[in-house]
Scaffold this active site. Structure first.
Site, mmCIF file in Angstrom:
data_model
loop_
_atom_site.group_PDB
_atom_site.id
_atom_site.type_symbol
_atom_site.label_atom_id
_atom_site.label_comp_id
_atom_site.label_asym_id
_atom_site.label_seq_id
_atom_site.Cartn_x
_atom_site.Cartn_y
_atom_site.Cartn_z
ATOM 1 C CE LYS A 258 -3.055 2.691 3.092
ATOM 2 N NZ LYS A 258 -3.926 2.701 4.294
ATOM 3 C CG ASP A 263 -5.506 8.008 4.502
ATOM 4 O OD1 ASP A 263 -6.459 8.598 3.930
ATOM 5 O OD2 ASP A 263 -5.661 7.027 5.258
ATOM 6 C CE LYS A 270 -6.502 8.860 7.965
ATOM 7 N NZ LYS A 270 -7.119 7.792 8.778
ATOM 8 C CG ASP A 281 -1.856 5.400 4.996
ATOM 9 O OD1 ASP A 281 -1.663 4.359 5.655
ATOM 10 O OD2 ASP A 281 -2.955 5.709 4.490
ATOM 11 C CG ASP A 340 -9.812 7.549 6.693
ATOM 12 O OD1 ASP A 340 -8.746 7.483 6.050
ATOM 13 O OD2 ASP A 340 -9.873 7.802 7.917
ATOM 14 C CD GLU A 342 -6.599 5.194 2.570
ATOM 15 O OE1 GLU A 342 -7.582 5.306 3.333
ATOM 16 O OE2 GLU A 342 -5.444 4.996 2.986
ATOM 17 N NE ARG A 344 -10.563 -1.245 4.112
ATOM 18 C CZ ARG A 344 -11.130 -1.436 5.296
ATOM 19 N NH1 ARG A 344 -12.280 -2.093 5.376
ATOM 20 N NH2 ARG A 344 -10.569 -0.961 6.387
HETATM 21 N N1 BES Z 1 -4.131 4.662 6.975
HETATM 22 C C1 BES Z 1 -5.252 4.420 7.785
HETATM 23 C C2 BES Z 1 -4.953 3.483 8.966
HETATM 24 C C3 BES Z 1 -3.990 4.008 9.984
HETATM 25 C C4 BES Z 1 -4.419 4.858 10.986
HETATM 26 C C5 BES Z 1 -2.683 3.620 9.962
HETATM 27 C C6 BES Z 1 -3.526 5.315 11.931
HETATM 28 C C7 BES Z 1 -1.791 4.072 10.908
HETATM 29 C C8 BES Z 1 -2.221 4.928 11.904
HETATM 30 C C9 BES Z 1 -6.355 3.799 6.955
HETATM 31 O O1 BES Z 1 -6.422 4.238 5.642
HETATM 32 C C10 BES Z 1 -7.641 4.175 7.599
HETATM 33 O O2 BES Z 1 -7.946 5.328 7.630
HETATM 34 N N2 BES Z 1 -8.387 3.168 8.096
HETATM 35 C C11 BES Z 1 -9.617 3.393 8.747
HETATM 36 C C12 BES Z 1 -10.581 2.359 8.243
HETATM 37 C C13 BES Z 1 -12.007 2.628 8.627
HETATM 38 C C14 BES Z 1 -12.500 3.883 7.964
HETATM 39 C C15 BES Z 1 -12.846 1.445 8.209
HETATM 40 C C16 BES Z 1 -9.400 3.282 10.251
HETATM 41 O O3 BES Z 1 -8.554 2.482 10.668
HETATM 42 O O4 BES Z 1 -10.017 4.032 10.971
HETATM 43 ZN ZN ZN Z 2 -4.671 4.868 4.798
HETATM 44 MN MN MN Z 3 -7.548 5.988 5.427
#
Ligand code: BES
Ligand code: ZN
Ligand code: MN
Length: 492
Positions: A258, A263, A270, A281, A340, A342, A344
């Site tokens: 990824k 992000d 966010k 990210d 968010d 994204e 996946r």
């Molecule tokens: N990049 C983030 C996950 C992340 C958050 C990695 C903090 C490292 C530190 C990912 O893209 C994300 O935002 N995931 C969401 C998924 C949710 C919206 C289903 C999450 O983890 O909140």
């Molecule tokens: Zn992300």
């Molecule tokens: Mn995200």
């Protein structure tokens, strides 16, 4: 830092490191140095709490220079990981000490855990890994705040063999450093196009590198990946790196990363606090890139492909909306619930492309995919998922061998069905509970029957505190585990 190997002896300049066992028992060279200094080592140990416990240190200033006493404990279990920790501890302890050079004496005869040459090589490796710095954007660092230590010589009988063993480890360290550099770069400097350019540079290491732009990805039908980059002014890229060190025509192994260069969350924006962290990210893609560099650097006897999906997730008039339905390269449709989620989407197309184009022996993807993984395992273990027990065992053995922690997480239909959508084949975000698992189930829909593992490195890519062989900042976590996985199971 430069790491050299040489014969045992007292150096003409710089500091020397000598081992001490429990109860302040000096080594033969320690005895010699103690005598020459009129008993300074013995008296300094007595005047302090230093007893020779494992990894304890004490600096003693003798007329001929600094002697750093290093605790060996009872001398048992001094394996390669122990030595790396020692090398890192010494390098960090002397980094800003004023010393420019240090010589480390490996006087042991070796035991079941490792030969003296292997110990020496891993002391050098640990020191090298710990000495990494990312100072590129510091312009006002004062001389007194800069590190002084520039060279470590590891002294051991059989230093030529140690040097040879170290060369392979150094190649892996170069891969770790590339990964650390990439995650440390700020997002105005590292974006898909500039990132792809850096990866093109890996041709010099002997990798084949191919870059796909948005036009090519549109033709391939990568609607999931492209949807993520749609709100960014930066063009999305897919970079394919190939290392062909194995037999011609041998099925390759594949690593998919990824690479979300920033992000913001997109329209599902966010919160502001800590958003700067989302420059890393792209950590999964950095590990894939670093691994490919390491495999090339040590001329691994394997065919490997590294594929990274590089995008920027931004809010914009043209950005993807919650509610959109996109069609992935696999033909499966995805309802976007949360922009968010994204990573996946990027991986869905990158995995499918890898599967169809390379028909690999296995696929391993790496991603800073879910905050939920940090909630589950903290920053100690990487949670990984696998649809194949053999691959899973190899993974956990490899991680253990290099001292990186992994913990297997479950997959299963109960979780998988939470990703079903009312209007499309699936949705990109499920309920809050089990968020890392449902994300993995989403990815599993894009790997068919190929042995596959997903490593959620959200808690591992960046560290806010120093560890023995990993300075704070970008860690490069995973390069060493995957290099070991390849080395132990898929070469030759
Ligand atoms: N990049 C983030 C996950 C992340 C958050 C990695 C903090 C490292 C530190 C990912 O893209 C994300 O935002 N995931 C969401 C998924 C949710 C919206 C289903 C999450 O983890 O909140
Ligand atoms: Zn992300
Ligand atoms: Mn995200």
């Amino acid at each position: 830092m430069k790491i050299a190997f040489g014969k045992l002896g007292f150096p003409k300049k710089g500091a020397i490191v000598l081992g001490v066992m429990d109860d302040r028992k000096l080594s033969p060279m320690g005895e010699e140095a103690d005598k020459a200094s009129g008993g300074l080592l013995t008296s300094s140990m007595k005047a302090s709490r230093f007893t020779g416990k494992a990894h304890q240190t004490l600096s003693v200033f003798t007329p001929t220079g600094r002697v750093l006493l290093y605790g060996l404990g009872d001398g048992q279990g001094i394996d390669t990981l122990w030595c790396e920790k020692a090398g890192g501890t010494i390098a960090a302890g002397l980094a800003g000490s004023g010393e420019t050079e240090v010589a480390v004496a490996i006087e042991s005869r070796g035991d079941d855990s490792a030969s003296p040459e292997l110990k020496a090589a891993h002391v050098g490796y640990g020191a090298l890994l710990r000495s990494y710095r990312f100072d590129k954007y510091r312009t006002t660092l004062k001389a007194e705040d800069k590190p002084t230590l520039v060279k470590m010589t590891v002294m051991v009988d059989g230093h030529t063999k140690a040097r040879r063993l170290f060369a392979e480890l150094e190649a892996v360290a170069e891969g770790v450093f590339l990964a650390r550099d990439l995650v440390s770069e700020p997002p105005n400097v590292l974006y898909p196009e500039s990132y792809a350019k850096i990866l093109q540079g890996l041709k010099a290491d002997g990798l084949k590198v191919q870059v796909l732009g948005e036009k090519e990805m549109e033709k391939l039908g990568m609607g999931a990946l492209l949807g993520v980059g749609q709100g960014s002014t930066r063009e999305s890229k897919l970079v394919v790196m190939q290392w062909e060190g194995g037999k011609k025509g041998d099925q390759p192994i594949a690593f998919v990363g990824k690479g979300v260069c920033f992000d913001t969350g997109g329209i599902s924006l966010k919160p502001a606090g800590g958003m700067e962290d989302m420059k890393w990210d792209m950590g999964g893609s950095a590990v894939v890139s670093g691994l490919m560099k390491a495999l090339a650097g040590r001329k691994a006897k394997v065919n490997a492909v590294g594929i990274v999906g590089l995008v920027e997730n931004m809010p914009d008039g043209n950005a993807q909306r919650p509610g959109d339905v996109v069609t992935s390269m696999s033909g499966q449709t995805i309802e976007i619930i949360n922009t968010d989620a994204e990573g996946r989407l990027v991986l869905a197309d990158a995995l499918w492309y890898t599967l169809k184009k390379f028909k690999p022996k296995f696929m391993i993807d790496l991603a800073t995919l879910t905050g939920a993984m940090m909630v589950a395992l903290g920053q100690v273990n990487c949670g990984y998922f696998a649809n194949d027990d053999e691959l899973s065992t190899n993974m956990s053995d490899a991680a253990k061998a290099v001292g990186e922690g992994v913990w297997r997480m479950p997959l299963g239909e109960e979780y998988n069905k939470m990703m079903n959508s009312d209007i499309a084949d699936m949705k990109n975000a499920g309920p809050r509970f089990g968020g890392s698992i449902t994300a993995a189930c989403f990815l599993e829909r894009f790997v068919e029957k190929c042995p596959w593992s997903h490593m959620d490195i959200a808690g591992m890519a960046w560290s806010s505190k120093d560890a023995p062989t990993v300075p704070k900042g970008g860690t490069g976590w995973g390069v060493r585990t995957l290099d070991q996985l390849v080395r132990a199971n898929y070469e030759g």
